[in-house]
Motif scaffolding. Sequence first.
Motif, PDB file in Angstrom:
ATOM      1  N   LEU A   1      28.661 -18.759  32.432  1.00 16.69           N
ATOM      2  CA  LEU A   1      27.451 -17.958  32.208  1.00 16.69           C
ATOM      3  C   LEU A   1      27.128 -17.858  30.720  1.00 16.69           C
ATOM      4  CD1 LEU A   1      27.905 -15.082  34.795  1.00 16.69           C
ATOM      5  CD2 LEU A   1      26.179 -16.888  34.823  1.00 16.69           C
ATOM      6  N   ALA A   2      28.151 -17.635  29.899  1.00 14.47           N
ATOM      7  CA  ALA A   2      27.933 -17.564  28.459  1.00 14.47           C
ATOM      8  C   ALA A   2      27.443 -18.910  27.925  1.00 14.47           C
ATOM      9  CB  ALA A   2      29.215 -17.137  27.749  1.00 14.47           C
ATOM     10  N   TRP A   3      28.052 -19.988  28.408  1.00 13.80           N
ATOM     11  CA  TRP A   3      27.644 -21.329  27.974  1.00 13.80           C
ATOM     12  C   TRP A   3      26.184 -21.576  28.334  1.00 13.80           C
ATOM     13  CZ3 TRP A   3      30.872 -24.857  25.472  1.00 13.80           C
ATOM     14  CH2 TRP A   3      30.316 -26.109  25.244  1.00 13.80           C
ATOM     15  N   LEU A   4      25.813 -21.205  29.535  1.00 13.50           N
ATOM     16  CA  LEU A   4      24.445 -21.405  29.983  1.00 13.50           C
ATOM     17  C   LEU A   4      23.471 -20.585  29.141  1.00 13.50           C
ATOM     18  CD1 LEU A   4      22.804 -22.869  32.146  1.00 13.50           C
ATOM     19  CD2 LEU A   4      23.108 -20.892  33.612  1.00 13.50           C
ATOM     20  N   GLY A   5      23.870 -19.360  28.793  1.00 13.72           N
ATOM     21  CA  GLY A   5      22.997 -18.510  27.996  1.00 13.72           C
ATOM     22  C   GLY A   5      22.902 -18.930  26.546  1.00 13.72           C
ATOM     23  N   ILE A   6      23.990 -19.424  25.971  1.00 17.67           N
ATOM     24  CA  ILE A   6      24.007 -19.772  24.552  1.00 17.67           C
ATOM     25  C   ILE A   6      23.561 -21.216  24.324  1.00 17.67           C
ATOM     26  CG2 ILE A   6      25.505 -20.058  22.537  1.00 17.67           C
ATOM     27  CD1 ILE A   6      27.196 -17.720  23.705  1.00 17.67           C
ATOM     28  N   VAL A   7      24.181 -22.150  25.040  1.00 15.84           N
ATOM     29  CA  VAL A   7      23.892 -23.574  24.827  1.00 15.84           C
ATOM     30  C   VAL A   7      22.756 -24.041  25.725  1.00 15.84           C
ATOM     31  CG1 VAL A   7      24.870 -25.899  24.898  1.00 15.84           C
ATOM     32  CG2 VAL A   7      26.270 -23.981  24.130  1.00 15.84           C
ATOM     33  N   GLY A   8      22.828 -23.668  26.984  1.00 18.67           N
ATOM     34  CA  GLY A   8      21.774 -24.020  27.928  1.00 18.67           C
ATOM     35  C   GLY A   8      21.958 -25.358  28.614  1.00 18.67           C
ATOM     36  N   ALA A   9      22.396 -26.352  27.888  1.00 17.01           N
ATOM     37  CA  ALA A   9      22.543 -27.691  28.472  1.00 17.01           C
ATOM     38  C   ALA A   9      23.981 -28.149  28.296  1.00 17.01           C
ATOM     39  CB  ALA A   9      21.582 -28.662  27.796  1.00 17.01           C
ATOM     40  N   ASN A  10      24.251 -29.373  28.697  1.00 17.92           N
ATOM     41  CA  ASN A  10      25.581 -29.959  28.572  1.00 17.92           C
ATOM     42  C   ASN A  10      26.654 -29.111  29.265  1.00 17.92           C
ATOM     43  OD1 ASN A  10      24.603 -32.133  27.063  1.00 17.92           O
ATOM     44  ND2 ASN A  10      24.751 -30.970  25.178  1.00 17.92           N
ATOM     45  N   GLN A  11      26.364 -28.711  30.467  1.00 14.06           N
ATOM     46  CA  GLN A  11      27.293 -27.883  31.228  1.00 14.06           C
ATOM     47  C   GLN A  11      28.636 -28.561  31.491  1.00 14.06           C
ATOM     48  OE1 GLN A  11      26.111 -24.927  31.486  1.00 14.06           O
ATOM     49  NE2 GLN A  11      27.673 -23.924  32.683  1.00 14.06           N
ATOM     50  N   PRO A  12      28.727 -29.900  31.555  1.00 11.71           N
ATOM     51  CA  PRO A  12      30.059 -30.498  31.722  1.00 11.71           C
ATOM     52  C   PRO A  12      31.030 -30.142  30.603  1.00 11.71           C
ATOM     53  CG  PRO A  12      28.397 -32.100  32.298  1.00 11.71           C
ATOM     54  CD  PRO A  12      27.676 -30.908  31.729  1.00 11.71           C
ATOM     55  N   PHE A  13      30.525 -29.867  29.407  1.00 10.37           N
ATOM     56  CA  PHE A  13      31.418 -29.453  28.321  1.00 10.37           C
ATOM     57  C   PHE A  13      32.003 -28.070  28.600  1.00 10.37           C
ATOM     58  CE2 PHE A  13      28.708 -32.522  25.961  1.00 10.37           C
ATOM     59  CZ  PHE A  13      29.715 -33.447  25.716  1.00 10.37           C
TER      60      PHE A  13
ATOM     61  N   LEU B   1      32.972 -27.160  31.471  1.00  9.29           N
ATOM     62  CA  LEU B   1      34.107 -27.450  32.352  1.00  9.29           C
ATOM     63  C   LEU B   1      35.354 -27.742  31.538  1.00  9.29           C
ATOM     64  CD1 LEU B   1      35.311 -28.013  35.153  1.00  9.29           C
ATOM     65  CD2 LEU B   1      34.506 -30.362  34.914  1.00  9.29           C
ATOM     66  N   ILE B   2      35.203 -28.454  30.439  1.00 11.25           N
ATOM     67  CA  ILE B   2      36.353 -28.741  29.577  1.00 11.25           C
ATOM     68  C   ILE B   2      36.915 -27.449  29.002  1.00 11.25           C
ATOM     69  CG2 ILE B   2      37.040 -29.881  27.425  1.00 11.25           C
ATOM     70  CD1 ILE B   2      34.891 -32.027  28.120  1.00 11.25           C
ATOM     71  N   VAL B   3      36.028 -26.553  28.568  1.00  9.90           N
ATOM     72  CA  VAL B   3      36.470 -25.252  28.049  1.00  9.90           C
ATOM     73  C   VAL B   3      37.183 -24.470  29.148  1.00  9.90           C
ATOM     74  CG1 VAL B   3      35.681 -23.055  27.069  1.00  9.90           C
ATOM     75  CG2 VAL B   3      34.643 -25.195  26.309  1.00  9.90           C
ATOM     76  N   CYS B   4      36.657 -24.515  30.360  1.00  9.71           N
ATOM     77  CA  CYS B   4      37.276 -23.805  31.488  1.00  9.71           C
ATOM     78  C   CYS B   4      38.653 -24.375  31.813  1.00  9.71           C
ATOM     79  CB  CYS B   4      36.383 -23.869  32.720  1.00  9.71           C
ATOM     80  SG  CYS B   4      34.900 -22.862  32.570  1.00  9.71           S
ATOM     81  N   LEU B   5      38.818 -25.674  31.736  1.00  9.32           N
ATOM     82  CA  LEU B   5      40.121 -26.279  32.000  1.00  9.32           C
ATOM     83  C   LEU B   5      41.146 -25.888  30.943  1.00  9.32           C
ATOM     84  CD1 LEU B   5      39.035 -29.826  33.215  1.00  9.32           C
ATOM     85  CD2 LEU B   5      39.941 -27.954  34.598  1.00  9.32           C
TER      86      LEU B   5
END
Length: 90
Positions: free
Chosen positions: A62-74, A76-80
């Motif tokens: 959710l934070a990634w989507l709000g801050i970056v907006g795109a490149n959601q696969p990255f 996933l790397i942070v989540c891993l």
Amino acid sequence: MAWMAWTLPTAIFFVVIACLLITFTILAIKFPETPRVGVLRIETTRGDRLFITLLGSAFINLAWLGIVGANQPFALIVCLIYAAAVFRWV
């Protein structure tokens, strides 16, 4: 299942969650564990750490989507990386 308007990513998400739950159930039956105290100073089991990982990963996405907006696969790397840290130190 057409009435639910499933997309492929949504289906994959729920399949992965179901596989995780099945895997952790089998692990709990085959290899029972005692709770351990980690960096948070609370006793946690594998299931607790899985829950903490899933909850934290939701917030990371959710934070990634709000801050970056795109490149959601990255995200996933942070989540891993986050998951590895939770299972190692929590």
